[in-house]
Design an enzyme around this catalytic site. Structure first.
Site, PDB file in Angstrom:
ATOM      1  N   LYS A  87       0.855  -1.198   0.000  1.00 48.40           N
ATOM      2  CA  LYS A  87       0.000   0.000   0.000  1.00 48.40           C
ATOM      3  C   LYS A  87       0.884   1.238   0.000  1.00 48.40           C
ATOM      4  CE  LYS A  87      -3.797   2.056   2.709  1.00 48.40           C
ATOM      5  NZ  LYS A  87      -4.628   1.895   3.915  1.00 48.40           N
TER       6      LYS A  87
ATOM      7  N   SER B 134      -9.329   2.332   3.280  1.00 47.43           N
ATOM      8  CA  SER B 134      -8.469   3.012   2.338  1.00 47.43           C
ATOM      9  C   SER B 134      -7.517   2.065   1.591  1.00 47.43           C
ATOM     10  CB  SER B 134      -7.642   4.084   3.043  1.00 47.43           C
ATOM     11  OG  SER B 134      -6.892   3.517   4.069  1.00 47.43           O
TER      12      SER B 134
ATOM     13  N   SER C 176      -9.674   0.015   7.440  1.00 51.63           N
ATOM     14  CA  SER C 176      -9.116   0.153   6.094  1.00 51.63           C
ATOM     15  C   SER C 176      -8.486  -1.075   5.468  1.00 51.63           C
ATOM     16  CB  SER C 176      -8.082   1.291   6.089  1.00 51.63           C
ATOM     17  OG  SER C 176      -8.729   2.509   6.369  1.00 51.63           O
TER      18      SER C 176
END
Lengths: 492, 97, 472
Positions: free
Chosen positions: A81, A156, A180
């Site tokens: 990420k 996210s 997330s």
């Protein structure tokens, strides 16, 4: 062979048997990313050159260690990420402010993967600075749900979840502050684990809310997830909030674990009032499977959801407003041009660099910490969090795990909350509990919604530090789902 | 201000918050006022919380680092990320004290 | 310090850099100097993803300083973020302690102009990190982060001082105490000790507190005194002219001797303090506190008292020696090696003390003791003692007695020899002789001086004086 639909564990066995090289595997994935990612938008950066170089070195190492047992992650590509620093690879946090930032250091979790021979294939899209739950708040485009590209993949860590779900990479690292990892994993039909707070080092994770941020793996199946967890968990002296002592490895204990007699807490009334029918049915089907395995189902009351959500947003916004003060274009990042004063430099760089959602949270956080307001909201939120932790302590004296839905409904359509951003926040209602209490929680797919083709997931929450119990329950359920003849009935 | 009254935000407050946060005041003030009020609505359940006693957890001993100086990297490595630097220093417009 | 019926109310916030090897929250070196930005890392420059780790020595030094200042230790304290934007502050916040400091409720003693003992209360001492350094040039500002993250203790006094002299005494005493513990070198001119001074005024007899101003970043004790005097008068004059004192930050300009307002905005900045979530609570054990207390050196007040009682030193002499650890260490050694402690003290203060800390070579304590004994025994005179000190310093290995023999430095006592010297002097200075005989009694001094010079400083001054008077 079609490697890209295999689990990490299966690929690991092929590498170990020397049936495939790391280079071949890496090239396969890079090819697929090039073919498919323009539709999905899961990646911000594909580090093709360095991945191929690393894979080649790893193959040389594998060759020279012909009889040795290899670590399960050796030679296997991973996506990271884009809020985890990766040395030499652009790390943007999906923000214009960091659009060209190349860190000279890697996050500790990334270092651990590299140490075990992982091949970093690229950096995935996300909501800017972790703020958001749909992957629509990125400066570099929207990521789409691979199961229905008109819908969000969640956030996210949307890019990581979408990349794993669509077979662009066998596993990925994400981060979870209020859900997330778990929510996008659920929306994309994959497995996402948020470990206990402090279990995985936060060093090199670009901070959103320091007392809530965690790093965790996203994979196609539970066992693979546990293997990655084992590789990244453990004390790091560079992180003062890092849990002391060695982390017990879990992957070799999962398959032999039994859930018979396990007490499972279910917040039936909360589920009744806060989820739609399809989600309810999915949760019920999981409950039935656990019952069938000899588990005891216990009705529990979770702390007030509105209060919990309020505490989460107060704490996370306040911490974020302070954590993001360092993004000013002075020492790194995008600096606004032609600024005649230092004030202008600060304001222009930050206003151009940050997206709207980030600005909203910063302003809210600044407001909450101000002298006049801090007693009214922030201090009460801290108090509330302590009370929630104590509530969970009590609940876990009567239960071994707690199961909840991950989200109130199916993944929503892209653009749904565009005009009313704050209406979106109540979607986080189930995931913020484990975040505030610092508890380990896994999200895993339970069944498919026949009419939409979307997956529905559930969340299994464990006691603090009891990742093993969480993994054992998840593994048992996963097996039972595979073996079971029953299907979710989800008529439109 | 009574605790139970919902909080109202106006443009002046937004501008003041922008000043504290080093952000430029937005062009569309109304939208931002509405958004922040929406967020504050989510926080309103906290009004009913009474914090008579602070709850303290039992704590582990603080972990501390030994006092050993270790060089990290050359100044050049740090400066290579900087948008503007000169003679080994980071450069910004003239700052009034 | 009374002016037009008003007195000053003064409190000090003193920042001291701790002499640790590494910074407070990272392992970068704290060494002074060095190329710009060469002592930096992601932590002290606020890079994305970097996290703080607390330096144990900082806590130990802070507690040591606090114990030396009679403080109580808070066994559980916190780290708080002080949020504001300024280019020398890399994270956009400073990690400090706001709510609960590491130490509180201390005091130190100073003597005022009348020799009265004054107890100055210390409200709190907390640990925090320093910011980087800014250099302002034409149209631009340059930033060096070497200093960012250097550990500081902030010592906040109670607002109980009233005069510039008290402020200076306080700073001197604070410095002496801290230097004696070894936690800081407190060099104001190098920036390792900085003072912010809060000044307000009130009519004599009033006990309330009024609006105060803060004079920031004073880097010399003398400037601190002058700044206080100026600001005191400025405030009184302002009030008497009908003006209002505004709560503001001021800076002292050493060239003009005046203070100037720094901020145009009135009122206090809102730093939005909150507990730093990257650091757990700071807990210290009783064992640690006890072990640090046990390693405290003899503190200045105790030293002064002991010098006065054991060695019969005057208060002034005792304070002079106690002020510097190097001086006390030398003196403590030398004074035990001789019975003639008064003589030793005088020689020490006159000849050794000025040279200490100047990086000049000095005679060893044992040699000084020997020279003292020779002087007290009448074998050399004062002048020779000084000469002997410098020769011993220059020549390693030879004892003072050996040098006296070798260089023929022994005092001349023999009256015959002294008369011979005087005869020679008289022959060389006929005018002085006639002046003396004509009534100018002072002229004898030049004859005595010449005789002494001829003797190469070795004549016994008392005998020389007597004989000179006899001859003339």
């Amino acid at each position: 062979m079609e490697y890209t639909s295999m689990t990490l564990k299966e690929l690991s066995q092929l590498i170990h048997k020397r049936e495939i090289s790391s280079l071949e595997l890496t090239e396969n994935y890079i090819k697929k990313i090039k073919e498919k990612d323009h539709e999905l938008g899961a990646f911000i950066t594909v580090s093709e050159e360095s991945a191929i170089k690393t894979a080649s070195w790893i193959d040389e190492d594998i060759l020279s260690s012909s009889s040795e047992k290899l670590h399960p992650l050796v030679g296997i590509p991973v996506a990271i990420k884009d809020n985890l620093c990766t040395e030499g690879i652009k790390t943007t946090c999906a923000s214009r402010l960091l659009q060209n930032f190349v860190p000279p250091y890697s996050a500790e979790a990334v270092m651990k993967l590299k140490k075990h021979g992982a091949v970093i294939i690229g950096k995935t899209n996300m909501d800017e600075f972790g703020m958001g739950s749909s992957c629509e708040n990125s400066a570099f485009g929207i990521t789409k749900n691979p199961l229905d590209t008109a819908r969000v993949p969640g956030g996210s860590s949307g890019g990581s979840a979408a990349a794993v779900a669509s077979g662009l990479v066998p596993y990925a690292l994400g981060s979870d502050t209020g859900g997330s990892i778990r929510q996008p994993a659920s929306y994309c039909g994959v497995v996402g684990m948020k470990p206990s707070y402090g279990r995985v080092s936060r060093y090199g994770l670009i901070a959103f809310a320091s007392s809530l941020d965690t790093v965790g793996p996203i994979t196609r199946d539970v066992i693979s997830n546990a293997a990655v967890y084992d590789a990244i968990a453990g004390h790091d002296p560079k992180d003062s909030t890092s849990m002391r002592g060695c982390a017990e490895t879990v992957v070799d204990k999962i398959e032999n674990g039994s859930v018979k007699g396990m007490r499972i807490g279910i917040p039936f009334s909360l589920i009744e009032s806060h989820t739609d029918k399809k989600i309810k049915n999915a949760v019920m089907s999981a409950i039935n499977l656990f019952s069938g395995m000899g588990c005891k189902i216990i009705d529990i009351e979770l702390p007030d959801p509105a209060l919990t959500l309020a505490a989460y947003y107060a704490i996370s916004s306040a911490e974020a407003s302070s954590n993001l003060a360092r993004y000013d274009g002075i020492r790194f990042g995008t600096r606004a041009e032609d600024c005649l004063s230092i004030d202008e430099l600060y304001k222009k760089s930050r206003s151009i660099g940050f997206g709207d959602e980030v600005k909203r949270r910063i302003l809210l956080g600044t407001f909450l910490l101000s002298r006049e307001m801090s007693d009214r909201y922030y201090k009460k939120a801290l108090f509330t969090r302590e009370a929630i932790k104590q509530d969970f302590d009590k609940l876990f004296s009567a239960c071994d795990v707690i199961i909840t839905p991950v989200s109130p409904g199916l993944p929503y359509h892209i653009g749904k909350y565009k005009t009313e951003p704050s209406a979106r926040y109540s979607e986080d209602i189930f995931t913020v509990y484990a975040s505030l209490a610092g508890l380990p929680a896994i999200s895993m797919p339970v069944c498919k919604d026949a009419s939409t083709g979307l997956q529905i997931g559930i969340e299994i929450i464990g006691r603090f530090r009891e990742e093993l119990t969480v993994y054992q329950s998840a593994y048992a359920l996963e097996n039972e789902i595979k073996n079971s003849e029953r299907r979710c009935e989800n008529d439109i | 201000m009574k605790e139970k009254e919902p909080l109202k935000i106006d443009k002046d407050m937004i501008e003041e918050l922008c000043e504290f946060s080093m952000l430029m005041p937005p062009e569309a003030d109304d939208e931002l006022v509405r958004d922040i009020e929406g967020l504050l609505n989510i926080l309103s359940p906290l009004d009913s919380v009474s914090t008579a006693e602070a709850i303290t957890e039992c704590e582990e001993d603080t972990v501390m680092r030994e006092d050993i100086a270790l060089p990290y990297c050359e100044a050049e490595s740090f400066l290579s990320s900087a948008p503007e630097h000169t003679d080994g220093y980071i450069r910004v417009p003239r700052t009034v004290e | 310090m009374i002016y037009k019926g008003y007195e000053a109310v003064i409190g000090l916030e003193v920042h001291c850099e701790l002499s640790t090897a590494s910074k407070i929250f990272c392992s970068c070196s704290t060494a002074y100097g060095g190329e710009a930005n060469s002592h930096t890392c992601p932590v002290c420059t606020g890079m994305p993803g970097a996290l703080p780790t607390l330096n144990r020595k900082v806590v130990e030094y802070a507690i040591t300083a606090g114990l030396a200042l009679n403080c109580t230790v808070n066994k559980s304290s916190g780290h708080d973020r002080k949020n504001y934007f300024y280019p020398d502050l890399p994270k956009g916040y400073q990690i400090s302690q706001y709510d609960i400091p590491l130490l509180y409720d201390g005091h130190l003693n100073i003597t005022d102009e009348d020799g009265q003992l004054l107890n100055i209360g210390i409200e709190r001492i907390h640990i925090e990190e320093d910011a980087g350094k800014l250099i302002h040039r034409d149209g631009e500002t340059l930033i060096d982060f070497n200093r960012a993250g250097v550990p500081l203790i902030e010592i906040v006094s109670r607002p109980c001082m009233h005069t510039a002299e008290e402020v200076k005494s306080y700073l001197r005493k604070l410095r002496t105490i801290l230097v004696s513990t070894g936690v800081s070198d407190c060099k104001m001119n190098e920036g390792s000790m900085r003072a912010d001074i809060n000044v307000s005024v009130r009519e004599v007899g009033d006990t309330s507190f009024t609006t105060r101003t803060e004079i920031k970043n004073l880097n010399s004790i003398n400037h601190a005194g002058r700044a206080v005097e100026y600001e005191f008068k400025r405030q009184v004059d302002t009030i008497l002219a009908g003006g209002e004192i505004v709560r503001e930050t001021r800076r002292y300009d050493e060239n003009s001797g005046k203070t100037f307002s720094m901020r145009s905005k009135e009122g206090q900045r809102d730093y939005r303090f909150f507990a730093d979530p990257d650091l757990p609570r700071l807990t210290v054990s009783d064992e640690l506190i006890c072990s640090l207390a046990a390693t405290l050196p003899e503190l200045p007040d105790a030293k002064i008292a002991r010098y006065c009682s054991e060695y019969s030193l005057s208060q002034d002499d005792a304070e002079l020696i106690a002020e510097s650890p190097a001086a006390s260490e030398y003196y403590n050694t030398a004074v035990t090696l001789t019975q003639n402690k008064k003589t030793l003290t005088n020689l020490f203060i006159g000849e050794i003390l000025p040279k200490l800390g100047e990086n000049e070579p000095i005679v060893s304590p044992s040699h000084l003791a020997e020279i003292t004994d020779l002087l007290s025994a009448g074998e050399i005179n004062n002048g020779t003692a000084k000469l002997l000190i410098s020769r011993c310093t220059a020549e390693d290995g030879m004892s003072p007695a050996e040098i006296v023999t070798r260089d023929n430095l022994g005092m001349i006592r023999d009256k015959e020899k002294i008369r011979e010297l005087l005869d020679t002097a008289v022959k060389e200075l006929p005018k002085a002789v006639s002046d003396y005989k004509n009534g100018k009694k002072a002229a004898i001094k030049s004859i005595i001086g010449r005789a002494m010079a001829i003797s190469k400083g070795r004549a016994d001054p008392v005998i020389l004086n007597d004989e000179a008077e006899k001859i003339l």
